[in-house]
Design a protein around this motif. Structure first.
Motif, PDB file in Angstrom:
ATOM      1  N   ALA A   1      66.940  42.942 -12.824  1.00 51.31           N
ATOM      2  CA  ALA A   1      65.807  43.813 -13.175  1.00 51.31           C
ATOM      3  C   ALA A   1      64.487  43.069 -13.062  1.00 51.31           C
ATOM      4  O   ALA A   1      64.416  41.853 -13.262  1.00 51.31           O
ATOM      5  CB  ALA A   1      65.977  44.357 -14.594  1.00 51.31           C
TER       6      ALA A   1
ATOM      7  N   ARG B   1      62.801  45.548 -16.679  1.00 51.70           N
ATOM      8  CA  ARG B   1      63.099  44.253 -17.311  1.00 51.70           C
ATOM      9  C   ARG B   1      62.343  44.111 -18.627  1.00 51.70           C
ATOM     10  O   ARG B   1      62.922  43.728 -19.647  1.00 51.70           O
ATOM     11  CB  ARG B   1      62.740  43.117 -16.368  1.00 51.70           C
ATOM     12  CG  ARG B   1      63.047  41.736 -16.922  1.00 51.70           C
ATOM     13  CD  ARG B   1      62.677  40.664 -15.874  1.00 51.70           C
ATOM     14  NE  ARG B   1      62.925  39.345 -16.357  1.00 51.70           N
ATOM     15  CZ  ARG B   1      62.058  38.626 -17.049  1.00 51.70           C
ATOM     16  NH1 ARG B   1      60.874  39.122 -17.361  1.00 51.70           N
ATOM     17  NH2 ARG B   1      62.367  37.408 -17.453  1.00 51.70           N
TER      18      ARG B   1
ATOM     19  N   TYR C   1      72.916  46.355 -13.500  1.00 51.58           N
ATOM     20  CA  TYR C   1      71.876  46.356 -14.534  1.00 51.58           C
ATOM     21  C   TYR C   1      72.475  46.747 -15.878  1.00 51.58           C
ATOM     22  O   TYR C   1      72.297  46.063 -16.885  1.00 51.58           O
ATOM     23  CB  TYR C   1      70.781  47.328 -14.079  1.00 51.58           C
ATOM     24  CG  TYR C   1      69.716  47.725 -15.055  1.00 51.58           C
ATOM     25  CD1 TYR C   1      68.735  46.833 -15.453  1.00 51.58           C
ATOM     26  CD2 TYR C   1      69.651  49.036 -15.528  1.00 51.58           C
ATOM     27  CE1 TYR C   1      67.717  47.230 -16.305  1.00 51.58           C
ATOM     28  CE2 TYR C   1      68.638  49.443 -16.365  1.00 51.58           C
ATOM     29  CZ  TYR C   1      67.667  48.533 -16.763  1.00 51.58           C
ATOM     30  OH  TYR C   1      66.655  48.932 -17.598  1.00 51.58           O
TER      31      TYR C   1
END
Length: 195
Positions: A99, A104, A77
């Motif tokens: 994500a 996100r 990530y």
């Protein structure tokens, strides 16, 4: 609120500071504290691991493997976040494989704001002391120490927008879910503490 967000942009880098920035911009009012859970599996990793001899090699249980993969999902990530912050013309859809949900959405918003302001990240964050716990094997609480000592956020003229007094290392918490297609960061606590 816009002035606070602009101030935070000057104070924190794109890597670990993104979570702090979002907390500052949102005032942290809607951010719940993560709850403690009893874990079935706990995995602690570090950036340097010694090589084990064949007689010392331990076979991972499925629960240990999943906890390790949950921790690795946070590392992936941040690698994507670092890359997007350093390359603002890249598609924010590159977050999709790492994500979902709140994590996100917050990164898409923040990275879009950076791009609109002409800010670019230099350097990469590094993560250590990863710990992943779960009590259901599907949702994992992951903590990591994020080091941003080599990260800067510069404007179009190349002038740093980072406060020289920023913390170089902070511990952040994440929720990672195991779903079809792998492990995804779904929640970022937005609150850092000392590593």
């Amino acid at each position: 609120m816009r002035d606070r967000a602009a101030d935070a942009l000057r104070r924190f880098p794109a890597a670990a500071g993104m979570a702090v920035l979002m907390a500052t911009a949102c005032n942290g009012a809607d951010t719940p504290d993560p709850t403690a859970t009893t874990s079935q599996a706990t995995v602690t990793t570090s950036t340097a691991t010694p090589t084990a001899s064949p007689s010392e090699t331990k076979v991972e249980t499925p629960a240990e493997r999943d906890a390790r993969l949950a921790g690795e999902a946070v590392v992936k990530y941040w690698a994507v976040v670092d890359d997007l912050a350093a390359n603002p013309t890249k598609s924010l859809n590159l977050l999709d494989p790492v994500a979902r949900d709140q994590a996100r959405a917050q990164m898409q918003t923040l990275l879009g704001t950076y791009a609109a302001k002409g800010l670019t990240q230099t350097g990469r964050s590094s993560l250590t002391d990863l710990q992943a716990t779960t009590d259901d094997g599907k949702s994992f609480a992951v903590s990591a120490c994020v080091d941003v000592s080599g990260v800067d956020l510069v404007n179009e003229q190349g002038v740093s927008q980072v406060n020289p007094d920023r913390p170089e290392q902070q511990s952040f918490s994440y929720t990672v879910v195991k779903a079809d297609g792998g492990f995804f960061v779904t929640r970022d606590s937005l609150k850092g503490s000392s590593c």
